[in-house]
Design a protein around this motif. Structure first.
Motif, short mmCIF file in Angstrom:
data_model
loop_
_atom_site.label_atom_id
_atom_site.label_comp_id
_atom_site.label_asym_id
_atom_site.label_seq_id
_atom_site.Cartn_x
_atom_site.Cartn_y
_atom_site.Cartn_z
N GLY A 27 0.81 -1.21 0.00
CA GLY A 27 0.00 0.00 0.00
C GLY A 27 0.84 1.27 0.00
O GLY A 27 2.05 1.26 -0.26
N ALA A 28 0.22 2.37 0.34
CA ALA A 28 0.86 3.68 0.25
C ALA A 28 2.05 3.83 1.18
O ALA A 28 2.97 4.61 0.89
CB ALA A 28 -0.17 4.77 0.57
N PHE A 29 2.08 3.09 2.29
CA PHE A 29 3.15 3.24 3.28
C PHE A 29 4.21 2.14 3.17
O PHE A 29 4.98 1.92 4.09
CB PHE A 29 2.56 3.25 4.69
N GLU A 31 7.08 1.69 1.60
CA GLU A 31 8.51 1.98 1.77
C GLU A 31 8.85 2.28 3.22
O GLU A 31 9.90 1.88 3.72
CB GLU A 31 8.92 3.15 0.86
N HIS A 32 7.97 2.98 3.90
CA HIS A 32 8.18 3.28 5.32
C HIS A 32 8.19 1.99 6.14
O HIS A 32 9.08 1.78 6.98
CB HIS A 32 7.08 4.23 5.80
N ILE A 33 7.23 1.13 5.89
CA ILE A 33 7.15 -0.13 6.64
C ILE A 33 8.32 -1.03 6.29
O ILE A 33 8.86 -1.74 7.16
CB ILE A 33 5.80 -0.82 6.36
N LYS A 34 8.76 -1.00 5.05
CA LYS A 34 9.94 -1.77 4.64
C LYS A 34 11.17 -1.36 5.45
O LYS A 34 11.95 -2.21 5.90
CB LYS A 34 10.20 -1.58 3.14
N ALA A 35 11.33 -0.05 5.67
CA ALA A 35 12.46 0.44 6.46
C ALA A 35 12.33 0.00 7.92
O ALA A 35 13.33 -0.36 8.56
CB ALA A 35 12.54 1.96 6.37
N MET A 36 11.12 0.02 8.46
CA MET A 36 10.90 -0.46 9.82
C MET A 36 11.26 -1.94 9.94
O MET A 36 11.97 -2.36 10.87
CB MET A 36 9.44 -0.25 10.23
N ARG A 37 10.78 -2.72 9.01
CA ARG A 37 11.02 -4.16 9.05
C ARG A 37 12.49 -4.51 8.85
O ARG A 37 12.98 -5.50 9.41
CB ARG A 37 10.16 -4.86 7.98
N TYR A 38 13.19 -3.71 8.05
CA TYR A 38 14.60 -3.99 7.76
C TYR A 38 15.40 -4.12 9.06
O TYR A 38 16.17 -5.07 9.24
CB TYR A 38 15.18 -2.87 6.90
N SER A 39 15.22 -3.16 9.97
CA SER A 39 15.98 -3.21 11.22
C SER A 39 15.37 -4.16 12.24
O SER A 39 16.08 -4.82 12.99
CB SER A 39 16.09 -1.80 11.82
N LEU A 40 14.06 -4.25 12.27
CA LEU A 40 13.39 -5.10 13.25
C LEU A 40 13.73 -6.56 13.04
O LEU A 40 13.88 -7.33 14.00
CB LEU A 40 11.87 -4.90 13.18
N PHE A 41 13.87 -6.97 11.78
CA PHE A 41 14.16 -8.37 11.46
C PHE A 41 15.59 -8.58 11.00
O PHE A 41 15.89 -9.53 10.26
CB PHE A 41 13.16 -8.88 10.42
N ALA A 42 16.50 -7.72 11.47
CA ALA A 42 17.91 -7.83 11.07
C ALA A 42 18.70 -8.76 11.97
O ALA A 42 19.92 -8.85 11.86
CB ALA A 42 18.55 -6.44 11.07
N GLY A 43 18.03 -9.45 12.88
CA GLY A 43 18.72 -10.35 13.80
C GLY A 43 18.82 -9.73 15.18
O GLY A 43 17.96 -8.96 15.59
N GLY A 44 19.87 -10.07 15.90
CA GLY A 44 20.04 -9.56 17.25
C GLY A 44 19.75 -10.61 18.29
O GLY A 44 19.12 -11.63 18.01
N LYS A 45 20.19 -10.34 19.51
CA LYS A 45 20.08 -11.32 20.60
C LYS A 45 18.68 -11.37 21.20
O LYS A 45 18.32 -12.33 21.87
CB LYS A 45 21.11 -10.98 21.69
#
Length: 298
Positions: A27-29, A31-45
């Motif tokens: 939808g319209a948002f 690219e914004h949600i893609k940027a949010m998901r990029y860091s949220l699902f980038a791994g981490g402990k």
């Protein structure tokens, strides 16, 4: 207890729930949600959400309590990830690597990264106040929301980050250093454990003990972070090594040296475990997590 197996199992639970709750990039948002998901699902402990689940389990290890705690755990991870996106910005720590991947602003640009962080922060409170947390009784839910808001806000994580920047390049003592990190790092760690306890219906005594535990492991976590910054490699950390020195930040090793700092971390872990004396085997994950935090290599 095999702590790495426990961590892997809990991390998968958190990530499965995050995947189910997180907005899709359509939808319209998109690219914004893609940027949010990029860091949220980038791994981490996923230490903070795991501490939340373990805090609930220490009080009530039944599956209903665990399920109620999951939405709170996911909200905490959204807030933590937002803080990392903003910490990495050129105006802050100016880092280009996080969790072994290019930082958000290097992929999406600074403006999009700022908004991605803003989106994750506010989405966390959507999770806490909306249907995802509807099984938590309202009085407890209101307390949890306020506790997390306080820990993440101007007298907690954000305020600590502000002090961290103000004191760059300055000579400060232990009290100032402790104030910075109790706010910047410790507040959300302590709150993660305490909110897990609230979800599970902890007594005042249990909640106080778990808050004391969280305060001590928050200190240990920060000291070990400072040590790893000078002792580990960029490949091991998944973020630039030596960034504290580059930014001329006051740290535990810079103030006390590495050996004394390591001793301080181990003493903090001992104090954390001692705070759990009134709990039975259900708090074993918290005991193991405290030892893991001080022995970790990344």
């Amino acid at each position: 207890m095999e702590i790495r197996t426990y961590l892997d199992d809990q991390r998968r639970r958190v990530e499965d729930r995050l995947a189910a709750l997180m907005l899709e990039p359509i939808g319209a948002f998109a690219e914004h949600i893609k940027a949010m998901r990029y860091s949220l699902f980038a791994g981490g402990k996923r230490i903070r959400p795991v501490l939340c689940l373990a805090g609930a389990e220490a009080v009530d290890d039944g599956e209903p309590a665990r399920q109620r705690a999951l939405s709170v755990a996911c909200a905490l991870e959204c807030i933590h990830t937002y803080s990392l996106i903003h910490d990495d910005l050129p105006a802050m720590d100016d880092d280009d690597l996080r969790r072994g991947k290019p930082t958000n602003h290097t992929v999406f640009g600074e403006a999009a990264a700022i908004l991605a962080g803003d989106g994750l922060l506010t989405f966390a409170f959507d999770l806490l106040s909306g249907p995802a947390s509807a099984t938590i009784a309202d009085p407890a839910r209101i307390r949890i929301i306020r506790t997390i808001a306080h820990a993440a806000g101007p007298l907690g994580m954000v305020g600590g980050q502000s002090l961290d920047m103000i004191y760059e390049g300055q000579q400060v003592g232990y009290e100032e250093l402790r104030r910075i990190h109790r706010s910047k790092t410790g507040a959300l760690i302590t709150t993660s454990v305490a909110c897990g306890a609230m979800v599970a219906g902890a007594s005042e005594e249990q909640e106080a003990a778990l808050t004391t535990y969280g305060d001590h492991i928050g200190l240990a976590f920060q000291i070990v972070d400072d040590l790893l910054d000078v002792e580990a490699t960029t490949a091991e950390l998944g973020k630039p090594a030596g960034s504290d020195v580059k930014s001329d930040k006051v740290t535990y090793p810079s103030l006390f040296g590495t050996e004394t700092s390591r001793t301080m971390a181990r003493e903090a872990v001992q104090e954390a475990v001692a705070a759990l004396a009134g709990f039975d085997h259900r708090a074993d994950p918290l005991r193991a997590l405290a030892r893991y935090i001080v022995d970790r290599k990344k």
